[in-house]
Design a protein around this motif. Structure first.
Motif, PDB file in Angstrom:
ATOM      1  N   CYS A 253      42.533  32.102  34.088  1.00 38.94           N
ATOM      2  CA  CYS A 253      43.637  31.628  34.937  1.00 38.94           C
ATOM      3  C   CYS A 253      43.699  30.108  35.019  1.00 38.94           C
ATOM      4  N   ASN A 254      43.412  29.453  33.899  1.00 37.91           N
ATOM      5  CA  ASN A 254      43.561  28.006  33.826  1.00 37.91           C
ATOM      6  C   ASN A 254      44.981  27.643  33.391  1.00 37.91           C
ATOM      7  N   VAL A 300      48.788  32.702  47.492  1.00 35.24           N
ATOM      8  CA  VAL A 300      47.355  33.000  47.395  1.00 35.24           C
ATOM      9  C   VAL A 300      47.132  34.429  46.910  1.00 35.24           C
ATOM     10  N   LYS A 301      47.971  35.355  47.350  1.00 28.34           N
ATOM     11  CA  LYS A 301      47.851  36.758  46.938  1.00 28.34           C
ATOM     12  C   LYS A 301      48.003  36.877  45.425  1.00 28.34           C
ATOM     13  N   ASP A 302      49.000  36.194  44.868  1.00 26.05           N
ATOM     14  CA  ASP A 302      49.212  36.207  43.406  1.00 26.05           C
ATOM     15  C   ASP A 302      47.981  35.658  42.685  1.00 26.05           C
ATOM     16  N   ASP A 303      47.495  34.524  43.189  1.00 26.75           N
ATOM     17  CA  ASP A 303      46.360  33.869  42.534  1.00 26.75           C
ATOM     18  C   ASP A 303      45.123  34.768  42.531  1.00 26.75           C
ATOM     19  N   MET A 304      44.872  35.432  43.656  1.00 32.17           N
ATOM     20  CA  MET A 304      43.709  36.308  43.753  1.00 32.17           C
ATOM     21  C   MET A 304      43.830  37.488  42.794  1.00 32.17           C
ATOM     22  N   GLU A 305      44.996  38.116  42.794  1.00 30.83           N
ATOM     23  CA  GLU A 305      45.207  39.278  41.924  1.00 30.83           C
ATOM     24  C   GLU A 305      45.025  38.898  40.453  1.00 30.83           C
ATOM     25  N   GLU A 306      45.610  37.775  40.073  1.00 37.56           N
ATOM     26  CA  GLU A 306      45.523  37.343  38.678  1.00 37.56           C
ATOM     27  C   GLU A 306      44.081  36.991  38.302  1.00 37.56           C
ATOM     28  N   ARG A 326      37.558  28.949  44.764  1.00 30.23           N
ATOM     29  CA  ARG A 326      39.014  28.846  44.566  1.00 30.23           C
ATOM     30  C   ARG A 326      39.795  29.225  45.817  1.00 30.23           C
ATOM     31  N   PHE A 327      39.330  30.271  46.522  1.00 29.72           N
ATOM     32  CA  PHE A 327      40.154  30.847  47.582  1.00 29.72           C
ATOM     33  C   PHE A 327      39.552  30.725  48.981  1.00 29.72           C
ATOM     34  N   ASN A 328      38.372  30.113  49.064  1.00 28.55           N
ATOM     35  CA  ASN A 328      37.713  29.914  50.353  1.00 28.55           C
ATOM     36  C   ASN A 328      37.499  31.228  51.104  1.00 28.55           C
ATOM     37  N   LYS A 329      37.241  32.286  50.356  1.00 27.64           N
ATOM     38  CA  LYS A 329      36.979  33.603  50.935  1.00 27.64           C
ATOM     39  C   LYS A 329      35.950  34.319  50.088  1.00 27.64           C
TER      40      LYS A 329
END
Length: 376
Positions: A253-254, A300-306, A326-329
């Motif tokens: 995902c770069n 953020v949801k898109d980024d996590m899924e991808e 990346r997502f602080n989670k």
């Protein structure tokens, strides 16, 4: 300068393969020269401000370009801010290659070629709409070696009509004997809008049984690993040090910039796609109009899924610390139930640093990864 990878799309084909749903066209050769002129303008307008870490020219059939158009495209790409020793790949159809094209590619710094073979069996090549024979492939493979290409990928497909398990094993063994640096081994997917889809709907496509296709996949890893290829992604095998850098950009995902008809980009959390029509693309480029057809800004949801979906394609899987960075989670905050369910089914393996597919999970990877598409 921001560092990105660059994808260049060439939409022309001598003949459309019967399984292909990629944005490519046969019978549009009259637009070739104009297309390359327009493409060069887009390249210089959009890519000059970046530091380019890899280039991948795909299609369609890039090797179908006429010599002058190919030369003009490569000259333009060499004007960009290219990192030293970048991976520079061009897809080639064995039925459209010759010494002149290979020498042009070599002269202008293409250092990796991807040869679309699919199978070593001529009868199956004909049935799937390929324009070359296995003998033509071998001639061009050895010619590429003679000219100095020392990083070659070969594409193979299994689950093809009238393909037996022994046919597939034979193809793998034959190709491994040639010792390419990289082998991509994909299963046939029947896509809507293709000739094969229509035949399948009419029950006129003699495809291998599901159990046979599974055995084809299992034999791929066994045969290739025995011959020095390690599997680093679900469909990709490489000799040591020859993993495809450009493809890993997508799986990690770069960021990348896609130029040409139908090309997609992912920069600054924004996904864009260019229009599909060749003639309209040429006109709009020449009139200084936007050729972007779709734009989607990732949340953020898109980024996590991808990140999860693409990362699980890699054999090493997802780095848990990278997810948190990346997502602080913590990944368990978001996907804990899904992870636990798939671990219990022995489809996922989770240790302190990585989450990855088990061998069983790899065999039904689409099923596992679809769980992560909808957040709980």
């Amino acid at each position: 300068m921001k560092e990105i990878s660059l994808y260049i799309h060439i939409p022309f084909c001598k003949q459309k393969c019967l399984y292909c749903d990629f944005p490519s066209y046969s019978g549009k050769e009259k637009f070739m020269d104009e297309y390359i002129d327009a493409l060069n303008k887009e390249i210089l307008e959009k890519a000059e401000k970046y530091s380019i870490s890899s280039i991948f020219i795909g299609g369609g059939t890039p090797s179908y370009l006429q010599d002058l158009s190919l030369k003009n495209l490569l000259i333009t790409l060499n004007k960009l801010n290219l990192k030293e020793n970048i991976e520079f790949t061009m897809e080639c159809n064995p039925g459209t290659l010759n010494r002149d094209k290979l020498e042009i590619m070599k002269k202008y710094n293409v250092n990796r070629i991807s040869l679309g073979l699919q199978t070593t069996k001529n009868s199956i090549l004909k049935e799937i709409g390929r324009i070359h024979t296995y003998e033509e492939f071998k001639n061009n493979y050895f010619l590429a070696r003679e000219i100095g290409f020392d990083n070659i990928n070969i594409d193979l497909m299994f689950g093809l009509p009238n393909q037996k398990l022994e046919d597939w094993k034979e193809s793998l063994v034959e190709i491994a004997k040639l010792e390419p640096e990289h082998i991509s081994a994909y299963s046939l997917i029947i896509e809507e809008g293709t000739h094969f889809y229509n035949l399948h709907e009419q029950n006129k496509l003699n495809l291998p049984e599901e159990d046979n296709e599974r055995l084809m996949y299992l034999s791929t890893k066994q045969i290739l690993e025995k011959r020095g290829y390690h599997q680093y992604e679900i469909s990709n095998f490489a000799k040591l040090g020859n993993e495809c850098f450009h493809n890993k950009v997508y799986w990690n995902c770069n960021e990348y910039l896609g130029l040409g008809v139908s090309a997609s980009s992912f920069i600054d959390k924004k996904r864009t796609k260019n229009l599909d029509d060749i003639q309209e693309y040429i006109e709009k480029i020449n009139n200084y109009e936007s050729i972007i057809e779709e734009t989607h800004v990732n949340d953020v949801k898109d980024d996590m899924e991808e990140f999860v979906f693409m990362g699980l394609r890699m054999i090493k899987g997802i780095n848990i610390n990278e997810f948190k960075k990346r997502f602080n989670k913590d990944i368990n905050e978001v996907y804990g139930d899904i992870i636990e369910k798939n671990i219990k089914k022995e489809l996922l393996i989770y240790n302190s640093e990585k989450l990855f597919l088990s061998q069983k999970g790899i065999e039904i990877s689409n099923y596992v990864m679809s769980d992560f598409i909808i957040l709980p």
